[in-house]
Design an enzyme around this catalytic site. Structure first.
Site, short mmCIF file in Angstrom:
data_model
loop_
_atom_site.label_atom_id
_atom_site.label_comp_id
_atom_site.label_asym_id
_atom_site.label_seq_id
_atom_site.Cartn_x
_atom_site.Cartn_y
_atom_site.Cartn_z
N ASP A 209 0.85 -1.19 0.00
CA ASP A 209 0.00 0.00 0.00
C ASP A 209 0.88 1.24 0.00
OD1 ASP A 209 -2.30 1.70 0.19
OD2 ASP A 209 -3.34 0.14 1.33
N GLY B 193 4.19 1.68 -1.75
CA GLY B 193 4.08 2.14 -3.12
C GLY B 193 2.65 2.18 -3.61
N HIS C 57 -13.94 -2.76 -6.00
CA HIS C 57 -15.21 -2.02 -6.04
C HIS C 57 -15.01 -0.51 -6.05
CE1 HIS C 57 -16.16 -1.33 -1.46
NE2 HIS C 57 -14.90 -1.06 -1.74
N PHE D 265 -0.17 0.83 -6.20
CA PHE D 265 -0.36 -0.35 -7.05
C PHE D 265 -0.67 0.04 -8.49
CE2 PHE D 265 -4.36 -0.21 -4.40
CZ PHE D 265 -5.23 0.26 -5.36
#
Length: 347
Positions: free
Chosen positions: A209, A235, A256, A237
Site C-alpha cells: 500500500d 508504493g 469495487h 499499485f
C-alpha cells in the site's frame, strides 16, 4: 355497497423511511463513548447526562431510545433505573474489547452519514459526494481521506475493524496447499497478511500500500509480533507494482472502488503477478447474480457512487466474465463471514 379493501400495513416503509434517525442515535452514542462508560458500572439517566455532558432534556429519551433499539438494557423504572450494556454492545462497542467495531461506526458518523445526505445528487450526476466534491474542497479521493495522519488512522482503523473477522476466516479456510508466497494489494493496516501469517506459518505474506499507509501497517505488524513473517511493500499499485511473481494475490474491497476499465487493469496486473497455477482472490460484498437481494452489497455499491463516482460492486457472474477476458481459466465463489464473500480466479 362493497367494502373498501383493507390497506396494507405501512409500518415497514415508515420504519425504513425514518431509519436514519435510529442510525444517528447509535452513531451518537458511539461518538460519546457511552458504551465504554457503561462497561464500568450501570448508571442512571441523570448520571449518564452528567458524565457525558448532556443537556437535562436529553434524558431519559436518549438512553430509553437505545433501550428500545436493544442496544442497552435497563434495570427498573423511573429516575433510579440503571442502564447497562447489552451483550452486543458489550462485545462490539466497548473500547479495548478484542472485537471492537467502534472505529468503523465512528467513520460512518463523521464521514458517510454526511455524504449520504447528498445521495440524490450522486445518483443524478454520478459525482462523488465526499472530500472530492467542490463543497468539501474538491480534493483527489485518497488525498482527501489521507490528508492528515489523524484522518488516515481513523479510516484505516475503520476498515480493519469491519474486515478483520472475515480476513481471519479467509486465512483459515482458503486452500493454502503448495502456496509459499502471498501478496495483499491495497493491504491498509496489513491485517489480512497478519491473519494469513498466523494461520499459515509456511506462507510468506507481503502487504502492499501507499508509503504513509505502510507505516501504519508496520506498527500493526510489530504489535502482533509478526515482524519478519509479514513483509511491507510501500508504493502505489498503479505505478509501483513490479514485484516478483507470487502464488496468491488478494485484494480486499479494492476492485469495487473503480470503474470497469480500472477494474480490468487491476485484474490484468494481478494475472501478470501470479505464477502459473496461481490464484487471485477478491474479497468483496458480492451482489447475487439475479440482483434480487444482497442488501449490504447493493448499499455498498451505492456507497461507491457517493465515495468514488464510478466505482461499483459486482456479482460472481460479472467477475467471471472479466477474469476470463484477461486470461484466467475459471472462477469460484468462497463463503466467508457474511456479508463479506470472496471470488477466486485461477491462472
Amino acid at each position: 355497497m362493497s367494502e373498501k379493501p383493507e390497506l396494507p400495513d405501512p409500518t415497514p416503509i415508515l420504519e425504513l423511511g425514518s431509519a436514519f434517525a435510529a442510525s444517528r442515535v447509535l452513531l451518537t452514542a458511539i461518538e460519546l463513548d457511552l458504551f465504554t462508560l457503561l462497561s464500568r458500572s450501570p448508571l442512571t439517566a441523570s448520571e449518564i447526562a452528567e458524565k457525558l455532558g448532556l443537556h437535562p432534556r436529553a434524558v431519559p429519551d436518549f438512553p430509553d431510545t437505545l433501550l428500545a433499539l436493544d442496544v442497552i438494557t435497563r434495570e427498573g423504572d423511573g429516575p433510579e433505573a440503571r442502564y447497562a450494556n447489552s451483550e452486543l454492545s458489550a462485545h462490539y462497542l466497548v473500547k479495548g474489547s478484542p472485537a471492537y467495531r467502534g472505529d468503523f461506526f465512528e467513520m460512518c458518523g463523521k464521514r458517510l452519514y454526511i455524504f449520504w445526505g447528498h445521495l440524490t445528487e450522486a445518483l443524478q450526476t454520478g459525482r462523488r459526494q465526499n472530500e472530492g466534491h467542490p463543497r468539501s474542497g474538491g480534493k483527489e479521493l485518497w488525498k482527501g481521506i489521507y490528508e492528515n495522519d489523524e484522518k488516515l488512522k481513523g479510516f484505516i482503523a475503520a476498515m480493519s475493524a469491519n474486515n478483520t473477522a472475515a480476513h481471519r476466516v479467509f486465512a483459515k479456510t482458503f486452500d493454502w496447499t503448495n502456496v509459499s508466497t502471498h501478496l495483499d494489494v491495497g493491504g491498509a493496516s496489513g491485517q489480512l497478511s497478519c491473519e494469513v501469517a498466523k494461520a499459515n506459518p509456511g506462507v510468506r505474506s507481503t502487504t502492499f500500500d501507499l508509503e504513509r499507509v505502510s507505516r501504519i501497517a508496520m506498527r500493526n505488524i510489530e504489535a502482533q509480533a509478526l515482524s519478519g513473517k509479514v513483509e511491507v511493500m510501500p508504493g502505489s499499485f498503479w505505478e509501483d507494482w513490479k514485484c516478483a511473481k507470487v502464488d496468491v494475490v488478494t485484494m480486499g474491497q479494492i476492485l469495487h472502488d473503480y470503474s470497469l476499465p480500472k477494474k480490468m487493469e487491476l485484474l490484468k496486473k494481478a494475472y501478470e503477478a501470479l505464477n502459473q497455477g496461481g490464484r487471485f482472490v477478491a474479497l468483496e460484498l458480492l451482489i447475487e447474480d439475479d440482483r434480487r437481494g444482497s442488501v449490504p452489497a447493493l448499499l455498498m455499491s451505492l456507497n461507491m457512487i457517493v465515495e468514488t463516482g464510478l466505482g461499483f460492486d459486482f456479482s460472481v457472474k460479472e467477475f467471471d466474465v472479466w477474469a476470463k477476458k484477461v486470461g484466467f481459466t475459471r472462477t469460484e465463489r468462497l463463503e466467508l463471514l457474511p456479508p463479506m464473500g470472496a471470488v477466486v480466479a485461477y491462472k
